[in-house]
Motif scaffolding. Structure first.
Motif, PDB file in Angstrom:
ATOM      1  N   VAL A  46     -45.128   1.643  85.714  1.00 32.88           N
ATOM      2  CA  VAL A  46     -43.796   2.234  85.897  1.00 32.88           C
ATOM      3  C   VAL A  46     -43.801   3.186  87.098  1.00 32.88           C
ATOM      4  O   VAL A  46     -42.823   3.283  87.842  1.00 32.88           O
ATOM      5  CB  VAL A  46     -43.354   2.940  84.589  1.00 32.88           C
TER       6      VAL A  46
ATOM      7  N   PHE B 192     -34.774  -0.210  87.754  1.00 35.04           N
ATOM      8  CA  PHE B 192     -35.842   0.735  87.347  1.00 35.04           C
ATOM      9  C   PHE B 192     -35.996   0.635  85.833  1.00 35.04           C
ATOM     10  O   PHE B 192     -35.017   0.624  85.093  1.00 35.04           O
ATOM     11  CB  PHE B 192     -35.444   2.165  87.736  1.00 35.04           C
ATOM     12  N   ILE B 193     -37.234   0.569  85.382  1.00 33.16           N
ATOM     13  CA  ILE B 193     -37.467   0.577  83.928  1.00 33.16           C
ATOM     14  C   ILE B 193     -38.513   1.635  83.581  1.00 33.16           C
ATOM     15  O   ILE B 193     -39.315   2.019  84.424  1.00 33.16           O
ATOM     16  CB  ILE B 193     -37.928  -0.811  83.404  1.00 33.16           C
ATOM     17  N   SER B 194     -38.455   2.068  82.327  1.00 33.63           N
ATOM     18  CA  SER B 194     -39.373   3.118  81.877  1.00 33.63           C
ATOM     19  C   SER B 194     -40.525   2.516  81.066  1.00 33.63           C
ATOM     20  O   SER B 194     -40.524   1.317  80.751  1.00 33.63           O
ATOM     21  CB  SER B 194     -38.618   4.117  81.003  1.00 33.63           C
ATOM     22  N   VAL B 195     -41.452   3.361  80.718  1.00 35.44           N
ATOM     23  CA  VAL B 195     -42.555   2.925  79.860  1.00 35.44           C
ATOM     24  C   VAL B 195     -42.005   2.468  78.512  1.00 35.44           C
ATOM     25  O   VAL B 195     -42.454   1.449  77.963  1.00 35.44           O
ATOM     26  CB  VAL B 195     -43.575   4.073  79.665  1.00 35.44           C
ATOM     27  N   TYR B 196     -41.026   3.165  78.020  1.00 33.24           N
ATOM     28  CA  TYR B 196     -40.458   2.799  76.716  1.00 33.24           C
ATOM     29  C   TYR B 196     -39.804   1.414  76.771  1.00 33.24           C
ATOM     30  O   TYR B 196     -39.922   0.618  75.833  1.00 33.24           O
ATOM     31  CB  TYR B 196     -39.439   3.862  76.279  1.00 33.24           C
TER      32      TYR B 196
ATOM     33  N   GLU C 145     -30.877   2.000  86.670  1.00 35.21           N
ATOM     34  CA  GLU C 145     -32.124   2.593  86.199  1.00 35.21           C
ATOM     35  C   GLU C 145     -32.063   2.743  84.685  1.00 35.21           C
ATOM     36  O   GLU C 145     -31.240   3.504  84.168  1.00 35.21           O
ATOM     37  CB  GLU C 145     -32.331   3.958  86.858  1.00 35.21           C
TER      38      GLU C 145
ATOM     39  N   LYS D 221     -49.349   1.188  81.314  1.00 37.66           N
ATOM     40  CA  LYS D 221     -47.888   1.045  81.455  1.00 37.66           C
ATOM     41  C   LYS D 221     -47.340   2.158  82.359  1.00 37.66           C
ATOM     42  O   LYS D 221     -46.459   1.916  83.191  1.00 37.66           O
ATOM     43  CB  LYS D 221     -47.218   1.109  80.085  1.00 37.66           C
ATOM     44  N   ALA D 222     -47.896   3.356  82.186  1.00 38.12           N
ATOM     45  CA  ALA D 222     -47.433   4.474  83.021  1.00 38.12           C
ATOM     46  C   ALA D 222     -47.704   4.171  84.498  1.00 38.12           C
ATOM     47  O   ALA D 222     -46.845   4.396  85.355  1.00 38.12           O
ATOM     48  CB  ALA D 222     -48.145   5.760  82.614  1.00 38.12           C
TER      49      ALA D 222
ATOM     50  N   GLN E 194     -42.561   2.443  90.708  1.00 37.69           N
ATOM     51  CA  GLN E 194     -41.150   2.473  91.119  1.00 37.69           C
ATOM     52  C   GLN E 194     -40.726   3.837  91.663  1.00 37.69           C
ATOM     53  O   GLN E 194     -39.622   3.997  92.165  1.00 37.69           O
ATOM     54  CB  GLN E 194     -40.253   2.172  89.917  1.00 37.69           C
ATOM     55  N   TYR E 195     -41.592   4.845  91.521  1.00 31.84           N
ATOM     56  CA  TYR E 195     -41.174   6.218  91.839  1.00 31.84           C
ATOM     57  C   TYR E 195     -41.112   6.472  93.340  1.00 31.84           C
ATOM     58  O   TYR E 195     -41.974   6.024  94.094  1.00 31.84           O
ATOM     59  CB  TYR E 195     -42.138   7.227  91.196  1.00 31.84           C
TER      60      TYR E 195
ATOM     61  N   LEU F 101     -40.748  -1.003  78.635  1.00 33.84           N
ATOM     62  CA  LEU F 101     -41.867  -1.959  78.600  1.00 33.84           C
ATOM     63  C   LEU F 101     -42.392  -2.152  77.183  1.00 33.84           C
ATOM     64  O   LEU F 101     -42.673  -3.272  76.750  1.00 33.84           O
ATOM     65  CB  LEU F 101     -43.025  -1.443  79.464  1.00 33.84           C
TER      66      LEU F 101
ATOM     67  N   PRO G 119     -43.748   9.213  83.947  1.00 38.82           N
ATOM     68  CA  PRO G 119     -43.816   8.183  82.907  1.00 38.82           C
ATOM     69  C   PRO G 119     -44.738   8.600  81.757  1.00 38.82           C
ATOM     70  O   PRO G 119     -45.771   9.243  81.995  1.00 38.82           O
ATOM     71  CB  PRO G 119     -44.374   6.965  83.642  1.00 38.82           C
ATOM     72  N   GLU G 120     -44.339   8.209  80.573  1.00 35.35           N
ATOM     73  CA  GLU G 120     -45.173   8.522  79.408  1.00 35.35           C
ATOM     74  C   GLU G 120     -46.554   7.911  79.579  1.00 35.35           C
ATOM     75  O   GLU G 120     -46.671   6.761  80.024  1.00 35.35           O
ATOM     76  CB  GLU G 120     -44.558   7.903  78.146  1.00 35.35           C
TER      77      GLU G 120
END
Lengths: 95, 880
Positions: free
Chosen positions: B50, A46-50, A13, B46-47, B53-54, A52, B191-192
């Motif tokens: 992402v 798992f990837i975050s918004v950042y 992740e 984007k949020a 995946q939660y 991306l 997510p942001e």
């Protein structure tokens, strides 16, 4: 390709901004002397918004430098993130 | 952690500067007022990506954190909302915020919104959640902070990103609330960009429009006035738009007046009446009218006189817009009365206005989100219901209605007549409508009004409205039955079994030929001597409805307990119908004749039979009617042949005795036998075939193949006759459960057009239909149990049974066709249409009509290959 060290970062992740910065700083450095960079996401789950956002910026830079980026071994869950995010540059680079 | 610090609050109230935390592009408005929306939505997109995946666990942690922040800041949010909008009551706004957080959380905390969210075990199906994506959320001025809390929570619970566009008059408190909740969500790992908002600025309307039409927005979720909701629906996006109402409340004489009045008071004064489900007009039975008004007075409500109503009306309903005056929305009763020049005590709760019953269009019968209530007196229940309908249909359809009554019949009539998404019984409508306080409705701040209100739903909008729900049905295998008469007697001399039947009155159905042959006499002799009998001999080939009616009429007062059908297929078919209409005279022939594709899903419900028993004794060897659940009756009036099909029609006993067929001449012998052969061949490759029918088919095919050529030269050989006779019954049992196929459909069409006996008509298509079904279909016949196309393998299996030798399936199928050609030849039967004496020109001209008939034939439905029109044409041409 990333070195083993960076490959170690590209796994599990990826949520830490610090880790993401390290990954993309290294990848951006590679753009200076390589015309083709491969981003292997085999171990990434798992990837975050950042992540991306950094990936999008990285691809933009690569484009400016006429470098080819190949994103390989994308897990379905991550590929779904790319599809839902609808970022053309990312989708074009996935092979 | 306290997310609602004073500093953060002042950031919004005192200074327009952007917070570091927010997606705040306030400063960019000057250059391009919509650029920041693009950026906000880009982040939200984007949020939402992402978020896919939660896990449920992660989502629930985020929701918990946000709910906690909302509860901790509920007072702060309420204060800001009251200060900015100057509507409603601070104390009630706190409660609204608590409802939108604590009460909502109580309802949704254990709800699954990730992965499989529901299992339908009986249907073998699951529902799987898929987030919507990015939601553009419009919030109303009347409930700004509570709506943000509620929409944020259900959006996060469903893994969606949400961007708020507030009403201009509540933009600051909305932004503040959204930011507090966003921060709490981020702290918990959201997510942001999962929550975004537009801030107060002069171009907010334009930005809202831009937001709703933005390509990154997947759903517009609008709560507010009718105009705004209409705009949301016209955005071209999927939308949940919920708007205004006009709540009628019926106070029936059976209610508890004191309790009802208190409930209404709680409701109508809640946040000074800003809740759109709140009571707007009371309709009170005349018997309790005065008492009800007295109760209101008792608890400090004010009853306006006529003069005061005149003064109040333009204050409440703006004469220019003819809708409620927004200046007084959410104001207290004293302030409103004061503005109208009416002197009331300061602690007045509600202003009640008695509206003359004849004044159907009185302005005060409209929605009034303030503590002003209209009251109508009803002279009767019907009058009351009509008055409620009047209010309901004056801007309130689909929204909310209320009834106070203990009479269940009144409640039932009310809920049937009134069009409202929520009909609140013996509860305050405002708090009742919110859900979770007085009842188990979904807690909401968005009340779907259905099509009556121009909305897509009547739900209390909840988490399930913010999900794309994926249904995952598993393949269902149909139970395959095997049904047959209870008793089958199948040897030479079996007729003697009639001696042992326990019957009193037997009605014998036959035709004149059978009677002449002395067979009826044999039957009567075989019956116990004490049995009464009556004989009906008027059945003709292809019996029609009038014959059936005659048969039923002839029964008269005979009261049979048994029917005996002795004859060919026509007689047995007629007996089935006569028995049916005798037992169930109210049954309509036309209803039973409704066609069907799947017997299990047919429209018609067949009546159950059982008062009598049917004994079928065939005198031909082919139709299988003695064991089948079908009968064909001609409808001469309309020129149709109608097939009735139901297992209730199946005979109870079949007696298959070769003594009764020994005098059957050669031509009908071979004609009926080849019909039986076709039954077995088609049932074997049918998509409904089972191991049970297969074994019968193979036995029947093998027997007919061997004994039909023999019987041609030995018509009086009872052993051979019995083999053929039994084979026909076996084939009948097979097709009664597996049905037939294309060969029968073609034969029905040809037979009807050129008056060709059914067996012969079948014979001429045998070779071409085997070729057709053996090929690779252009279209398969869909049926859940038929998983592989095995027609060619099954033909090969028949070929092997008949002794064919081949190295592969095509060779075996060719061998089968050769065997059939040989059988037809030996049996003096035609193998091509031209042998039937039909002229080529006549035949070719008729092909379109034949195709039309074939395509509508029920037999086609169970054929393994679905024929296209052009393929049918090919089959007809090749068969000549």
């Amino acid at each position: 390709m990333l070195t083993n060290d960076e490959n170690d970062l590209l796994q599990g992740e990826i949520i830490s901004n610090e880790t993401i910065n390290r990954i993309f700083n290294k990848l951006e450095n590679q753009l200076l002397d390589q015309k083709e960079v491969i981003v292997d996401l085999k171990e990434v789950i798992f990837i975050s918004v950042y992540f991306l956002e950094r990936l999008e910026v990285f691809l933009e830079k690569a484009k400016q430098l006429d470098a080819i980026i190949k994103i390989i071994n994308v897990q379905p869950a991550i590929y779904k993130v790319f599809r839902v995010a609808k970022i053309k540059a990312i989708l074009d680079s996935v092979s | 952690m306290d997310y609602g610090s004073q500093n953060l609050r002042e950031n919004y109230i005192l200074s327009p500067e952007a917070s570091q935390l927010s997606i705040d592009l306030y400063s960019e408005f000057n250059d391009d007022s919509c650029k920041f929306i693009d950026q906000t939505l880009n982040k939200a997109r984007k949020a939402s990506a992402v978020f896919t995946q939660y896990s449920q666990e992660k989502v629930d942690k985020i929701v918990y954190s946000v709910v906690k922040a909302a509860i901790n800041n509920s007072r702060e949010f309420a204060k800001l909302a009251r200060e900015e909008t100057r509507m409603g009551l601070f104390e009630d706004k706190i409660l609204k915020n608590i409802v939108a957080s604590e009460f909502l959380y109580h309802q949704i905390k254990n709800k699954k919104t990730v992965g499989v969210i529901k299992e339908h075990k009986d249907e073998d199906m699951v529902e799987v959640a898929e987030p919507i994506g990015v939601i553009a959320a419009l919030t109303p001025v009347t409930n700004p902070t509570s709506t943000v809390i509620y929409k944020s929570i259900i959006s996060l619970k469903t893994r969606n990103a949400i961007v708020f566009s507030p009403h201009l008059m509540s933009s600051k408190c909305v932004a503040y609330t959204a930011e507090v909740l966003y921060k709490a969500a981020l702290e918990a790992g959201a997510p942001e960009g999962c929550i975004g908002w537009l801030k107060r600025n002069s171009k907010l309307r334009k930005q809202t429009n831009h937001l709703m039409h933005h390509p990154e927005v997947d759903l517009v979720f609008a709560t507010g006035g009718t105009t705004m909701v209409k705009v949301a629906y016209s955005s071209g996006k999927p939308a949940i738009g919920v708007g205004s109402g006009n709540t009628p409340v019926y106070i029936h004489k059976s209610c508890d007046i004191e309790s009802s009045v208190m409930d209404i008071c709680i409701s109508k004064t809640f946040d000074n009446g800003t809740e759109c489900p709140s009571e707007q007009t009371l309709v009170v039975d005349s018997e309790i009218y005065e008492q009800t008004l007295s109760e209101f007075k008792k608890i400090n409500c004010y009853i306006c006189n006529e003069d005061e109503i005149k003064k109040l009306t333009p204050i409440v309903i703006d004469p220019e817009t003819n809708s409620m005056n927004y200046k007084f929305v959410g104001k207290d009763a004293y302030t409103i009365a004061d503005a109208a020049g009416i002197i009331v005590p300061k602690d007045t709760k509600i202003l009640l206005c008695k509206i003359n019953s004849t004044h159907n269009r009185h302005p005060l019968l409209k929605e009034k989100l303030m503590p002003v209530l209209s009251v109508l007196k009803a002279d009767s229940v019907n009058d009351a219901l009509n008055k409620c309908l009047l209010v309901n249909h004056s801007g309130g359809t689909g929204h909310t209605a209320g009834v106070f009554a203990s009479d269940e019949d009144i409640i039932s009539r009310f809920q049937t007549l009134i069009n409202a998404g929520r009909i609140i019984v013996n509860q305050p409508t405002a708090l009742g409508g919110l859900g979770g306080i007085y009842n188990n409705l979904s807690t909401t701040l968005s009340f779907g009004c259905g099509t009556g209100g121009g909305n897509s739903t009547t739900d209390n909008v909840n988490v399930y409205n913010l999900l794309n729900i994926k249904r995952v049905p598993r393949r269902q295998i149909q139970p395959m039955w095997f049904k047959t008469p209870n008793q089958i007697y199948s040897n030479t001399g079996a007729l003697s079994t009639l001696k042992s039947i326990e019957a009193k009155n037997v009605f014998i159905i036959t035709d004149t030929n059978i009677e002449k042959l002395g067979i009826v006499e044999k039957i009567i002799s075989a019956l116990p001597s004490e049995v009464n009998f009556k004989v009906f001999t008027e059945v003709e080939p292809e019996p029609n409805r009038s014959v059936i009616d005659k048969g039923v009429k002839q029964i008269g007062n005979f009261k049979p307990d048994h029917f005996i059908a002795v004859g060919g297929g026509s007689v047995i078919d007629a007996a089935k119908a006569i028995r049916l209409f005798y037992e169930c005279p109210e049954t309509k022939f036309e209803d039973l004749a409704i066609n069907f594709v799947d017997f299990r899903k047919r429209v018609t419900t067949f009546p159950s039979l059982g008062k009598t028993k049917l004994i079928a004794i065939p005198t031909t060897s082919g139709t299988g009617s003695e064991v089948s659940p079908a009968c064909v009756i001609a409808d001469n009036k309309n020129g149709l042949k109608i097939s009735l099909f139901d297992y209730n029609l199946m005979p109870d006993i079949a007696i298959v005795d070769s003594e009764l067929v020994k005098d059957l001449p050669l031509v009908p012998t071979v004609d009926t036998a080849i019909d039986a052969f076709t039954h077995a061949l088609e049932a074997f490759v049918s998509i409904y075939a089972t191991d049970f029918t297969d074994s019968l088919c193979l036995q029947a095919i093998d027997t007919i193949h061997e004994y039909l050529p023999k019987v041609v030269n030995a018509l009086d050989n009872l052993d051979i006759r019995q083999r053929i006779h039994n084979a026909a019954t076996l084939a009948g049992m097979a097709f009664s459960n597996a049905s037939v196929g294309i060969n029968h459909a073609l034969a029905h069409a040809l037979g009807a057009k050129f008056k060709i006996p059914h067996g012969r008509a079948n014979a001429v298509f045998l070779l071409s239909t085997i070729s057709f079904n053996s090929g690779i279909p252009r279209k398969f016949m869909p049926f859940t149990n038929y998983k592989k196309y095995i027609a060619c393998k099954k033909y090969a299996q028949i070929a092997k049974t008949l002794g064919c030798i081949g190295d592969n399936i095509p060779e075996l199928i060719e061998g089968l066709k050769d065997k059939i050609k040989e059988l037809l030849k030996k049996s003096e039967l035609p193998s091509q249409v031209c042998e039937l004496g039909i002229k080529l020109d006549d035949y070719l001209t008729s092909i379109p009509e034949l195709i039309e008939k074939t395509i509508n034939d029920l037999s086609l439905r169970t054929n393994p290959r679905m024929p296209l029109i052009e393929e049918l044409e090919g089959i007809f041409r090749n068969a000549y």
